[in-house]
Structure formats: structure tokens, C-alpha cells
Design an enzyme around this catalytic site. Structure first.
Site, short mmCIF file in Angstrom:
data_model
loop_
_atom_site.label_atom_id
_atom_site.label_comp_id
_atom_site.label_asym_id
_atom_site.label_seq_id
_atom_site.Cartn_x
_atom_site.Cartn_y
_atom_site.Cartn_z
N ASP A 332 12.26 -45.72 1.09
CA ASP A 332 13.84 -45.95 0.99
C ASP A 332 14.47 -44.88 -0.01
O ASP A 332 13.38 -44.22 -0.85
CB ASP A 332 14.24 -47.21 0.97
CG ASP A 332 15.62 -47.37 1.16
OD1 ASP A 332 16.37 -46.46 1.15
OD2 ASP A 332 16.16 -48.64 1.69
N TRP A 333 15.54 -44.79 -0.37
CA TRP A 333 16.22 -44.18 -1.35
C TRP A 333 15.55 -44.25 -2.83
O TRP A 333 15.60 -45.10 -3.34
CB TRP A 333 17.65 -44.47 -1.32
CG TRP A 333 18.54 -43.60 -2.12
CD1 TRP A 333 18.90 -43.64 -3.40
CD2 TRP A 333 19.52 -42.57 -1.62
NE1 TRP A 333 19.68 -42.80 -3.70
CE2 TRP A 333 20.31 -41.72 -2.58
CE3 TRP A 333 19.74 -42.14 0.00
CZ2 TRP A 333 21.05 -41.09 -2.42
CZ3 TRP A 333 20.67 -41.09 0.06
CH2 TRP A 333 21.49 -40.58 -1.03
#
Ligand code: BGC
Length: 798
Positions: A332-333
Site C-alpha cells: 500500500d501507499w
């Protein structure tokens, strides 16, 4: 298709001095007219469903010719904001920089979220951005097409004009996977239309923590319901993704157990015993994997103290080996950065990258805004701390995905899809989904449906808002925060819907704002509007938010909105019809007492106001069911229906159940009288050798409305040696269409897999010689029960 000369004055800057955001004047929408066709026909879908698997020989060969830096570039994903200039245009020099210098193979996100000139891009302008990046990728660095990824959570929510479907929790409430399939299929088409072949969905986190801000992206609290919706979503998004160019690669997320932060706050730590992880949280990911999902995204969480991205157990043992997932894994980010920034499990970028790549088979880092990952990984391989074979395997999986989604044959958008984006044909699907999702929770003395000639007044902040029907991940990451201009009139609010259904536009008064703030003047307006009314529709809701932007400390409905309902009660004799336009179950306090009826509309999307109005006036018979437990008290925020089989003694006397929410899971009813027969079983003994028993029940519509009746089957184990059994577990469901007077027999099969459970040895067990109860429609007034026993002898009596 060759990309045309890029036009700096429209969307792409020719010479951009820097990529820092300046003080440009940003606009909400670009000026491209949105004129979709009413209907369209796509080529027939390619048959079959594809799955990620072995890497093709040509891809392996391709990998063998790449330099180390180029391979690492394939593992690197950068966000679009790094490519925009200070005026919000795509800065080709920056694209060249990332592709030439870092060989970046993937980009993500909507330019509108990251300093783009427009907050929301039309299909044409979005395509121009994506295709322009692609053109640079094909001419620079290793000249490999880049793969762009986007969050199309409920339709292609970042593409202006695309149909915004109900959010996934609404879809779950339909108990009809067809709607997950259709909304995903359209999301795929509209995302493809702008040249993007990869969607970061479906979200398969369980809504076990009700205060968590990301509940609405998921399919409720139940593992089986979520699994069924997961399969339908993956099939809708992907179809045969290796051949069908109107579909995309899906990405199941967030692996794993992201939805149960101890703190209730987004991205918080989770403590979950491994046997529970396998029992409840893994099944939806298993189902999506079995359905062929092409990629997976890791969660931000640390579970039992271990951040997922560096955990050999969560990534290798659980996802790769136990689940058997062969596709691409993306973080994820900023997950690697967060290892040293937030989790504090690494000293810095090099250490974090080293731990991640050493322990797992991660394929791509959503970095997303610097060259640190690439630099660190390059150094780690060059100094022998990471074996290059790991990089080869990851780059191969990335390139295989690019090949599978067709980027090597057709790297640019298929612009012929643009006119289909937002077509009436797609709007009809969204309205249908909303119709089946809205859930009737209270209906005292048949207060609903109303008669069309009855005059109604609509009150409440969600009564006339497309924005609040959509929530977050709608045009912008945080949603449009109540700014209706974003929608350009595309959508139907509750007020609009009532006008369409009755022919009269009702009076509307907002009362408090969506956050519950109001003035004396607002109060006076409400009193004036409702004092002589017979029926008042109060639409309550939440502001739009996404992720941590939606963190709250108290689950209670905002004070102003509670006060609104109380004020209406005090100022008039009207029947109060409360419509909840929110997924997060804000505590209702005395609202159920003050209301004659309560409809949960969740987040029904842009067009949901029509479905709500049709239900209020009886044109549609409500058929949604709660896909989560609606708590009554803050202390129940993490209560699910499967827990709490036993009661406890209250110190003040009496016995209380651990499960006493405002409304239980699966709750809801329609306007028609539905009669259930007793359950029939093909045998009272379920042998554990893999054979099955048939469960059948007759369902009859004895009322005066055509019905869509969800039939939910649960099992309960009476005694489970050594482990507390679930109160109930949903094992099957079917939504049955019943014309007035019609009767149907619904049949389900039960076998060993429906009664197995994980023990501490992390293996599935099935107990011999124990009683089980089958319940059809647990917690409903028409629940039916039957008993069966498992074959063999109970251990103690042997
Ligand atoms: C979210 C993901 C999303 C990603 C890319 C993250 O902040 O947690 O769900 O896919 O951003 O937008």
C-alpha cells in the site's frame, strides 16, 4: 494506435520549470462536455475466467535482458503528483525523469488528488494524461509500457461522468452478488476507457470494527458474504483479463485484517490470533484467489506486532503458501517508508527495503514519491545482501501482468469507450443495485409505504445531496465534501427522487449541516416546515471522507442530527421516517423510539435517491438486509454476530446476551408477508467423509407486493470441545424472486467444509457426534430451525 501530438495548452505542459505545486488556479471540472450515448453494445465478453500462474517464456527472456536497475524500475510505482507541474499540467520532463533515471514501470492515482489542474478529469482529459505518460514510457528508459493503477471503488469514481454505483457495503446489503459483478464490470470498462488496466479493488476487509473509517469500501462483517461478493467482483472486474480488453486486472486488498485496528483508527495495530485470522479474515482472500484475482495489496497494519510488508508469515506462509496466491503483490501507499517512519521496525529506507525483500516475495512498492526504494534495492543487490533472483522473479510477475492485460499489444486507451462512460444503460444498473440494497429496519404500524398523494416534507443534511449519497472515493479521494457542483447534476437526490415518483417536489429544509452544526435560524426553519406536516422524511448522514480522514472518537450520531429528530418530534405530530444515508453505523440513541420507520440506505451512490423514494412510496419492495451488526452502544463497536454464544449475568440481576445490538446482522424486512415452511433435511446426520445433506425450505409470498426475499442459512455447533463455537455462521444465501402468491423451494447443500473450524494448530477440524442447529434467517421473526448431528462418536463418549 499512435498517440497524437500532445497539446500543452490543454493538459500537458511542454516546458515545465519544476514539479512543485504552485499557486495555480485549479478548476473543479475540465470543460469537455459529457455526453454519453444512451445505450451501447460491447463485443461479447471473452469466455472463461483467467488466473495468474506460471511466467511465460517470452517474459522470462525479457527479464534476462534487462539491467538490474531496469528490473527494479518495474518494481517501482510512483504517484501522479510527482508528474504534475506547478500549474497542474502533466510535466513531460518529470515523466522522462522518472522513466529515464529510475526506469519506473508503474504510476497511480487521479491527477485531481495530487495537484492536477482539475479536481476531476473527463474521460478525454484523463486519457490524455495516461496516454502521454505511456508515450514517454515507450520512448524512454527501457521502453516498456507502464502499468497505471487506480482506485475505482464504486464505478470509475475518478472519471468525470462515469456512473457512481452504490458503495460496496450497499452492494453487500443486496445479498445479490449480481450487483457486485455488474458494478465491477462497469468500473472496469470506464477505467479502461482512460487507458488504465489495473484497479485496486475489491476491498475484502471485514467490517468487524464499526468505528473504523473504511467500512464502506467493504462487504460487511461476514466472511462468507464477503467471499461471495469477492468472487463476483473479481469476475466482473477481470472477466477473462488475459484476453478481454474491456476488463482490467483486479487487486484484492488489504492483505490482511486491516479492518480490525485495536484503536478503531485507520491503520492502527491489530492483535488477531492466527487461528481467528484463518477462520474469519482469510476466506474472502482465498475466494478471490480461487476466482483468479491477478494482484493483491498489502495492508498498512501491523498484526500481532509484525508489519505485514516484512512478515514472512503473513506474506509467504499465509498468502503465497496457504492461500496459494501466484499473482503480483504490491504494497500500500508508502508502506516501506512507514516501516521506519511509523512502525519503527527498521532503521531507515535501506533496512526497511532489505527486510521487506529478504523476507517476502513482494513484487512492487507503491513508493510513491521518491527514488529511495529503487536506490536502496539497487545498493542491496549490488552489495550482495539481496539475491538478484528475487528481483528477477518480481520483475517477471510485473511484466507478466503487463502482458496479460494487453499492454504489449495495445498500450494506449481505447477511446471508442469514452461515449459509453455514464450511459443510461449503466445508470440503470446502479439504480437497480440501490433498490435492492436499501434496508427497512423499523416500520411501526406499517408506517411505510406512504401513499403518493400524501404530502411529505424532507428534512436533514442528506436529503438533497448527491455528495452525501456517495461518500468518499467519489470524484476525489475524500469525496466532494458536500460540494454538489462536482456532480454537474448527474444523480438523483432523495428530494429529486420523491419528485420523480410522486410528481410533486417536496419542501426541503436542511436543518443542521452534515457535521451537526446549526443556528437558531436553521432550527426555526425546521419547526416552520414540519409543524403541520403529516409525514416528515429525515435524512441523516455523514460527511464524505476516506481512510484516516474519517477517523472519529465517538460513534454516536452527531449531536445536531440527534437534536433534529427530537425537535421534529417536539414540534409536530408527523410520522417521522428516518433515512440513514451512511455506512458507518452511528449510534441512534432515541431515534428508533422517535421514528415510525427507519430505512438504512447506506451509501447508495449518485442515483440512490430514486431507489429510496421508490421504496418510501411502495413502488419497490425493500429487500436489503444488514450486512453488519448495528451497535446500540459505543461498547459494541467491535461486536459481530458470530461472537457471544453464551449469556452473562448482569450484576443488577437478570441475564444479558453478549449480542444485543440495535439491529443484528442479516436484519431487515419488506412490505410483503413472507411465509416460511419448516426446514426439511435429506438426512439428520452429516457424515464427515465429504458427502452432503440437502436443506430445503419453502418460501411463499403471502402479501401484496412482489418480493425479492434473501434466504440466509446459518449453522450453530451446540458443543465444540475445547473451543467456544460461533453463535451463528452464515453458510449460504439466496435471493429469491417471488411474485404475489408465489411459492418456491430453496435448496442448499451442507457438507464438512461448512462445519470445520481452525484450532490453534492452524488446521481445520470437524467434530464427530455433535449436534448442530441450522437456522434460516437468524434474528428475524420468521427464523426456522432444524437439527442435525455429525457422523461418528463424540470423543468423550467413545
Ligand atoms: C489506500 C489504498 C489505495 C492506495 C492507492 C492507500 O492510501 O489504503 O486502498 O489503493 O492508497 O490510492
Amino acid at each position: 494506435m499512435a498517440i497524437q501530438q500532445l497539446e500543452p495548452e490543454s493538459n500537458v505542459a511542454s516546458e515545465a520549470p519544476s514539479y512543485a505545486f504552485g499557486d495555480a488556479e485549479f478548476q473543479i471540472l475540465d470543460d469537455t462536455p459529457i455526453n454519453p450515448v444512451d445505450s451501447y453494445e460491447l463485443p461479447a465478453p471473452v469466455e472463461g475466467f483467467a488466473k495468474p500462474g506460471e511466467i511465460d517464456a517470452d517474459i522470462l527472456e525479457m527479464v534476462s535482458k534487462l539491467t538490474l536497475k531496469e528490473k527494479i524500475g518495474q518494481m517501482t510505482q510512483i504517484e501522479i503528483g510527482k508528474l504534475m507541474d506547478k500549474d497542474g499540467f502533466l510535466d513531460l520532463k518529470q515523466v522522462e525523469y522518472w522513466v529515464d533515471e529510475w526506469k519506473v514501470g508503474s504510476f497511480l492515482d487521479s491527477p485531481g488528488n495530487h495537484g492536477g489542474k482539475y479536481q476531476v478529469y473527463s474521460p478525454e482529459r484523463f486519457t490524455e494524461v495516461v496516454d502521454s505518460i505511456q508515450k514517454v514510457a515507450l520512448e524512454h528508459g527501457p521502453k516498456i509500457p507502464m502499468i497505471y493503477g487506480l482506485d475505482s471503488v464504486h464505478g470509475a469514481n475518478y472519471v468525470n461522468g462515469a456512473v457512481l454505483f452504490p458503495q460496496p457495503t450497499s452492494t453487500a446489503a443486496t445479498f445479490n452478488p449480481k450487483h457486485a459483478y455488474e458494478s465491477s464490470r462497469i468500473a472496469a470498462k470506464d477505467t479502461r476507457a482512460v487507458g488504465i488496466p489495473w484497479i485496486f479493488c475489491p476491498c475484502l476487509d471485514l467490517n468487524v470494527e464499526k468505528i473504523w473509517a473504511r467500512n464502506y469500501e467493504n462487504f460487511g462483517e461476514d466472511p462468507y458474504l464477503t467471499s461471495e461478493m469477492a468472487v463476483a467482483s473479481v469476475k466482473g472486474l477481470q472477466g477473462n483479463y488475459k484476453k478481454d480488453r474491456n476488463r482490467v486486472a483486479a487487486c484484492m486488498k488489504h492483505w490482511i485484517a486491516y479492518g480490525k485496528p485495536n484503536s478503531g483508527k485507520d491503520r492502527g495495530s491489530a492483535w488477531i490470533p492466527d487461528n481467528f485470522l484463518l477462520e474469519y479474515f482469510v476466506p474472502p482472500f482465498q475466494a478471490a484467489t480461487d476466482a483468479g484475482v491477478a494482484s493483491a495489496m498489502e495492508s498498512f497494519s501491523d498484526i500481532n506486532g509484525q508489519p505485514v510488508p516484512t512478515s514472512e508469515f503473513y506474506v509467504e506462509t499465509l498468502l503465497r503458501e496457504h492461500v496459494g496466491f501466484k499473482g503480483l503483490i504490491v504494497t500500500d501507499w508508502g508502506d516501506i517508508w512507514r516501516l521506519y517512519q511509523d512502525h519503527q521496525t527498521a532503521k531507515g529506507e535501506y533496512d526497511a527495503t532489505w527486510q521487506t525483500i529478504k523476507n517476502t516475495s513482494l513484487d512492487m512498492s507503491m513508493v510513491p514519491d521518491n527514488g529511495n526504494f529503487s536506490e536502496a534495492l539497487l545498493h542491496l543487490v549490488e552489495t550482495g545482501r539481496i539475491d538478484e533472483s528475487k528481483i528477477d522473479a518480481a520483475a517477471a510477475r510485473v511484466l507478466q501482468l503487463k502482458k496479460d492485460v494487453g499492454l504489449f499489444e495495445q498500450p494506449y486507451a481505447d477511446k471508442s469507450l469514452h461515449t459509453t462512460v455514464g450511459s443510461k444503460q449503466d445508470v440503470a444498473l446502479a439504480i437497480d443495485a440501490a433498490r435492492e440494497s436499501v434496508t427497512l429496519l423499523v416500520n411501526k404500524d406499517n408506517a411505510l409505504p406512504l401513499k403518493k398523494e400524501q404530502k411529505v416534507v424532507v428534512v436533514g443534511p442528506a436529503g438533497n445531496s448527491i455528495s452525501f449519497q456517495n461518500g468518499g472515493w467519489s470524484l476525489r479521494w475524500q469525496g466532494s465534501l458536500g460540494n454538489e457542483e462536482y456532480y454537474g447534476g448527474r444523480g438523483i437526490t432523495i428530494v429529486d427522487g420523491i419528485e420523480q415518483v410522486t410528481g410533486t417536489r417536496p419542501e426541503y429544509v436542511r436543518g443542521p449541516d452534515i457535521d451537526g452544526k446549526w443556528t437558531q435560524e436553521d432550527r426555526d426553519q425546521v419547526v416552520a416546515a414540519v409543524k403541520d406536516a403529516e409525514k416528515v422524511i429525515v435524512a441523516l448522514g455523514e460527511n464524505t471522507y476516506a481512510e484516516f480522514g474519517g477517523n472519529i472518537d465517538d460513534l454516536t450520531t452527531s449531536e445536531g442530527q440527534l437534536e433534529l429528530v427530537r425537535l421534529i418530534k417536539k414540534s409536530s405530530n408527523a410520522d417521522i421516517i428516518t433515512v440513514l444515508v451512511q455506512v458507518r453505523p452511528r449510534l441512534l440513541k432515541d431515534i428508533p423510539e422517535l421514528s415510525s420507520a427507519i430505512l438504512n440506505a447506506y451509501l447508495p451512490g449518485s442515483w440512490g435517491g430514486l431507489a429510496i423514494a421508490e421504496i418510501i412510496f411502495g413502488e419497490v419492495n425493500p429487500s436489503g438486509r444488514l450486512p453488519f451488526t448495528y451497535p446500540k452502544h459505543g461498547s459494541q463497536s467491535s461486536v459481530t454476530y458470530w461472537q457471544g454464544v453464551y449469556n452473562y449475568f448482569n450484576i443488577n440481576g437478570g441475564e444479558e446476551s453478549y449480542y444485543s445490538p440495535e439491529f443484528p446482522f442479516g436484519y431487515g424486512f419488506g412490505y410483503s408477508e413472507i411465509t416460511y415452511s419448516d426446514i426439511e433435511l435429506s438426512s439428520n446426520t452429516l457424515e464427515l467423509d465429504g458427502s452432503s445433506i440437502e436443506v430445503s425450505v419453502k418460501v411463499k409470498n403471502d402479501g401484496s407486493y412482489p418480493a425479492k426475499e434473501p434466504v440466509l442459512l446459518y449453522t450453530t455447533q451446540s458443543i465444540r470441545p475445547g473451543y467456544a463455537p460461533d453463535a451463528y455462521r452464515l453458510r449460504a444465501f439466496e435471493k429469491v424472486d417471488l411474485a404475489v402468491g408465489e411459492e418456491k423451494t430453496v435448496k442448499f447443500e451442507l457438507s464438512r467444509k461448512d462445519i470445520e473450524y481452525y484450532q490453534r494448530d492452524l488446521k481445520k477440524h470437524a467434530d464427530e457426534g455433535v449436534n448442530f442447529t441450522i437456522t434460516i434467517n437468524a434474528y428475524q421473526k420468521d427464523a426456522r430451525k432444524a437439527r442435525f448431528v455429525t457422523g461418528g462418536a463424540y470423543e468423550f463418549t467413545r
